[in-house]
Scaffold this motif. Structure first.
Motif, PDB file in Angstrom:
ATOM      1  N   LEU A 178      -4.719  -1.847  28.817  1.00 39.44           N
ATOM      2  CA  LEU A 178      -4.207  -0.714  28.043  1.00 39.44           C
ATOM      3  C   LEU A 178      -5.331   0.269  27.710  1.00 39.44           C
ATOM      4  N   GLN A 235      -0.295   5.878  22.064  1.00 37.13           N
ATOM      5  CA  GLN A 235       0.703   5.157  22.852  1.00 37.13           C
ATOM      6  C   GLN A 235       0.191   3.770  23.226  1.00 37.13           C
ATOM      7  N   ALA A 236      -1.054   3.706  23.662  1.00 41.88           N
ATOM      8  CA  ALA A 236      -1.627   2.402  24.013  1.00 41.88           C
ATOM      9  C   ALA A 236      -1.765   1.524  22.775  1.00 41.88           C
ATOM     10  N   ASP A 261       0.184   1.531  20.113  1.00 39.16           N
ATOM     11  CA  ASP A 261       1.513   0.993  19.813  1.00 39.16           C
ATOM     12  C   ASP A 261       1.857  -0.177  20.731  1.00 39.16           C
ATOM     13  N   ALA A 262       1.541   0.002  22.022  1.00 38.79           N
ATOM     14  CA  ALA A 262       1.828  -1.069  22.975  1.00 38.79           C
ATOM     15  C   ALA A 262       1.037  -2.321  22.616  1.00 38.79           C
ATOM     16  N   THR A 311       2.634  -4.108  19.752  1.00 42.40           N
ATOM     17  CA  THR A 311       3.814  -4.860  20.179  1.00 42.40           C
ATOM     18  C   THR A 311       3.412  -6.160  20.880  1.00 42.40           C
ATOM     19  N   LEU A 312       2.416  -6.049  21.758  1.00 42.81           N
ATOM     20  CA  LEU A 312       1.967  -7.238  22.482  1.00 42.81           C
ATOM     21  C   LEU A 312       1.383  -8.269  21.514  1.00 42.81           C
TER      22      LEU A 312
END
Lengths: 190, 190
Positions: A153, A172-173, A175-176, A179-180
């Motif tokens: 990411l 954006q990264a 947020d990802a 989540t991960l």
DNA sequence: TTGCCATGAGAACGATCGTTCTCTAGAGTA
DNA sequence: TACTCTAGAGAACGATCGTTCTCATGGCAA
């Protein structure tokens, strides 16, 4: 006459500015001389060849990267927050007006076909960053498989921000990554 | 004499092979002539300058990329599977012996300081890929914010695979994408 | 002050680049 | 056959590169 250490620093910093802005091959040694204010003879006594100077510049970049990541992590309390702090660091970097992507990725794309030294130096810094992330993932209590995902990411955010030209990729990264992290910690409770 | 269309294709394919393997600036026009079997005069009648040839090569690469992604998506039934198929395509690509990273990222790092045409062409292909992912994300019923996250994973996998030199990044990014998809669809039920 | 040595400025060198030009050979036409 | 035109091979050109060399200058020892 300025001492070797000062001259060396001036040359590396000047070359770093020029290489990062215009690309390595597009910058001649004479331009480095003009920017650094150090004679060609002196430069070649400090660095046997342009290839050695490039490697020195990459090592200098790595120190700045490591310091930036460390400073960003210092403001975070937990391992989870330190991981996310990587993306906060990226966010600030992407917003700098002269941001032009990751110098290591750029140098790799430009020079890996020719210079083994460049290839190795770039690989070393990516491996070091991967190890840093892996250690934080371990400390956060998440499975090891999460670490390369977070590193990917971060890599992707850098090239995306460089090419598309906005800082959005950092958030954006981030947020990802969050989540991960949540998904990984859910599956691996204490 | 071969017709213009054939000559053009030969030149673009030869230049693509050489540029991708050795880097753009490291390959002279005479090397392109030798590899393509087309005279310099002819090359310059087809492409006004090296910069135009570089752009033509990038467009050719984009066609190959689009075709590869499309072929991989064809074997998938749902939008979710088509999204994941992107990473299966990457996996196969990373395993090719002459894989040397994303040609667009490499070209951007090498030439974006000098050529506006290259900058624009690279940006266009990344935007097109982003739009492709966004459409699949929409079809999968996931929130739009998932799309750039998946695109960032694909970008990061490419540079990671190129620099570290193994195909693992494709599977790692795929797993991450799957986790993100699950989390997004969980939050947004039908 | 005189001689010496190291230094910096920049010319020089050989290689290579992108691009253009010359020259020759050959195909096509009357 | 004689003429014309085109295209290819590759020499040529001007620029630029990395690297080395020359030479004038200025500090320093005696």
């Amino acid at each position: 006459m300025i001492d070797d250490t000062t001259a060396r620093r001036q040359v590396v910093e000047a070359a770093d500015r020029l290489f990062y802005t215009r690309g390595v091959q597009a910058v001649g040694m004479d331009a480095v001389r003009a920017e650094a204010g150090v004679s060609l003879k002196r430069i070649y006594s400090l660095f046997p060849s342009k290839d050695d100077l490039i490697v020195a510049v990459l090592r200098h970049r790595r120190q700045m990267w490591d310091a930036g990541i460390a400073a960003s992590a210092e403001r975070a309390a937990t391992a989870r927050e330190k991981l996310l702090a990587v993306f906060d660091f990226l966010d600030g970097w992407f917003r700098e007006p002269d941001f032009r992507g990751c110098a290591f990725i750029n140098a790799y794309g430009e020079l890996s076909g020719g210079s083994e030294n460049v290839r190795r130096t770039v690989r070393e810094q990516k491996e070091a960053f991967g190890a840093y992330v892996a250690e934080l993932v371990r400390a956060a209590g998440a499975p090891a498989s999460l670490a390369p995902q977070i590193a990917i990411l971060a890599e992707g955010a850098q090239t995306t921000a460089a090419i598309l030209g906005g800082p959005e990729a950092a958030a954006q990264a981030r947020d990802a990554a969050e989540t991960l992290l949540d998904a990984a910690l859910e599956k691996t409770p204490l």
